[in-house]
Write a protein that holds these residues in place. Sequence first.
Motif, short mmCIF file in Angstrom:
data_model
loop_
_atom_site.label_atom_id
_atom_site.label_comp_id
_atom_site.label_asym_id
_atom_site.label_seq_id
_atom_site.Cartn_x
_atom_site.Cartn_y
_atom_site.Cartn_z
N TRP A 233 0.84 -1.21 0.00
CA TRP A 233 0.00 0.00 0.00
C TRP A 233 0.87 1.25 0.00
N THR A 253 -13.73 -1.49 -5.59
CA THR A 253 -13.04 -2.60 -4.95
C THR A 253 -13.13 -3.87 -5.78
N ASP A 257 -8.85 -6.64 -3.12
CA ASP A 257 -9.05 -5.57 -2.14
C ASP A 257 -9.86 -6.03 -0.94
N GLU A 259 -9.60 -7.56 2.30
CA GLU A 259 -8.46 -7.81 3.18
C GLU A 259 -8.96 -8.29 4.54
N ASP A 264 -13.39 -5.33 10.21
CA ASP A 264 -14.33 -4.39 9.59
C ASP A 264 -15.62 -4.28 10.39
N TYR A 271 -13.09 -4.57 4.28
CA TYR A 271 -12.64 -3.24 3.88
C TYR A 271 -12.21 -2.38 5.07
N HIS A 274 -9.24 -0.23 4.26
CA HIS A 274 -9.52 0.89 3.36
C HIS A 274 -10.02 2.11 4.13
N ARG A 277 -6.98 3.99 5.11
CA ARG A 277 -6.10 4.49 4.06
C ARG A 277 -6.79 5.46 3.09
N LEU A 278 -8.05 5.19 2.78
CA LEU A 278 -8.73 5.88 1.68
C LEU A 278 -9.90 6.71 2.19
N SER A 290 -17.59 1.05 -0.48
CA SER A 290 -17.00 1.36 -1.78
C SER A 290 -18.05 1.56 -2.86
#
Length: 525
Positions: A233, A253, A257, A259, A264, A271, A274, A277-278, A290
């Motif tokens: 990443w 995704t 993706d 993970e 979660d 996710y 994510h 990070r996002l 997503s």
Amino acid sequence: MATIPEDQERLRDLWRRHPVSRRAVLRGATGTAAALALTTGPWAGPARAQADGGRAVVGRHLSFGDDPRTAMAIAGEITARPEGAVLVDLGLDTAYGATLPVEVRNLVTPGAAEQYFAHAAATGLRAGTEYHYRFRLADGRLTPDAVFRTAPAPGDRAPFVFTAFADQGVNTGGGDFANRYRTDEGRTEKPADSLTALVAADRPAFHLLAGDICYADRPGAGKSDDEFDPGLWTAYLTAIERSAATTPWMFATGNHDMEAMYDDGGAGHGYGGHAARLDLPRTGPAGCPSVYVFTHGCVGVVSVDANDLSTEIRATTGYSEGAQTRWLDRTLARLRTDPAITFVVVFFHHCAYSTSDSHASDAGVREALTPLFDRHSVDLAVQGHNHQYERTDPIRGGRPTRVAPDHATVRSDTDGTTYVCVGSGGRASNGWLDGGGDRHRGAPGEDREIRSRVTGEGGEDDETVAWSRVRYRGYAYLRAEVDPGLPGGTASLRLHAITDGGEEIDRVDLTRPVPRLAVAARRPI
């Protein structure tokens, strides 16, 4: 195979019995960032500072907020635990003038890394306006100045460009799972980097990535294992920064993706990482992070999570319990009846239509999405998963409505939806199921029906298709030029397929009439 929630419960039990030492922070991730920075120029200084115990912000990337006209999410990774406040300076020029607070999200990958991601929300912005920004650390360290532009104001009919690909990965760093490719047939040595550089040179209004982002999860089956590498990443976000620091990169995704390494909250989709990070727009259905919609000028764009729909890779199939497709039906109807929206674009990972020898077509995706695309007259579907470029003729009711060769003009309001697979973003390319060759500008191939397959709940079914029009077994991205036209005239969405060497191999124009009475204002979706 265990589901993602079952796998996460197993991991939580393991972590409770074997807690992670924070002294092993960033063992994989920051080492990758430092290796990249020392060899790629702009981050040589920050990398050396980090080696001396300093900190830097790397891998800056943007995403539209819920309303792209007034909001932008600004993010990056801090190379060590921050001490003191992290801030973003923002303004209309390099004098800045405004200061934004930064949320630091801590992400622990047990046994591998501890990472720190910086996120700032720029809101209350002016539409169609350029802004300058930089990160500022408590010790005075600054990132270089970067510039972004918000989406245009209602009624602004200026042309713009957006770009797309999928299945990118990384070229450098990342240990054993860095990209591997052939460099024959004129392909560049590092196509993922080459395509990023081409997108950066285009300066598009936004870039779409239709899933399988960095391949930190190597198997792509939605379960945890010792092949997961969070350092990929860091390597990935650092590699795309040349574009993503100034252009919103909008992610869907894919199967790589999912993970399961991260909690979660029992959502069952993998996710959790994510979320650290996002930043993605929060305009979709609850529980589907997503899945979202945004508008830019006369184009409405929808991100769909094909992992929820796939009958090929079933680790998270059905996790939304139908909420995604119900939301999609309503959202497409709203876009299509909005007089300010001319073109509707949907992007997702698993292919509804493809003739690849890898995954080919996914029956679950086809059955869930294509009736909605027909009902609401979607213009363009951007897909990934299969590592090639492939464009269909326009399709309606599962059949091509006409032949659309290179340089054709398609009236998508009457001809149907064009499906483009751009899983050609950097991963090692696949072949064609029928053993046939490419068919594109410069390699016309044979005009014939093609043998393919579709994977459903009962397994693989062979099919013979006439809808595959252009095929390229190599690396390419999609460059879309939007001309909104004038009320009473015609709008065009011109699609170019451009290889990693910068060669155009395909072009098609999607057109639609523009209503004579164009509504200047609309509420954001």
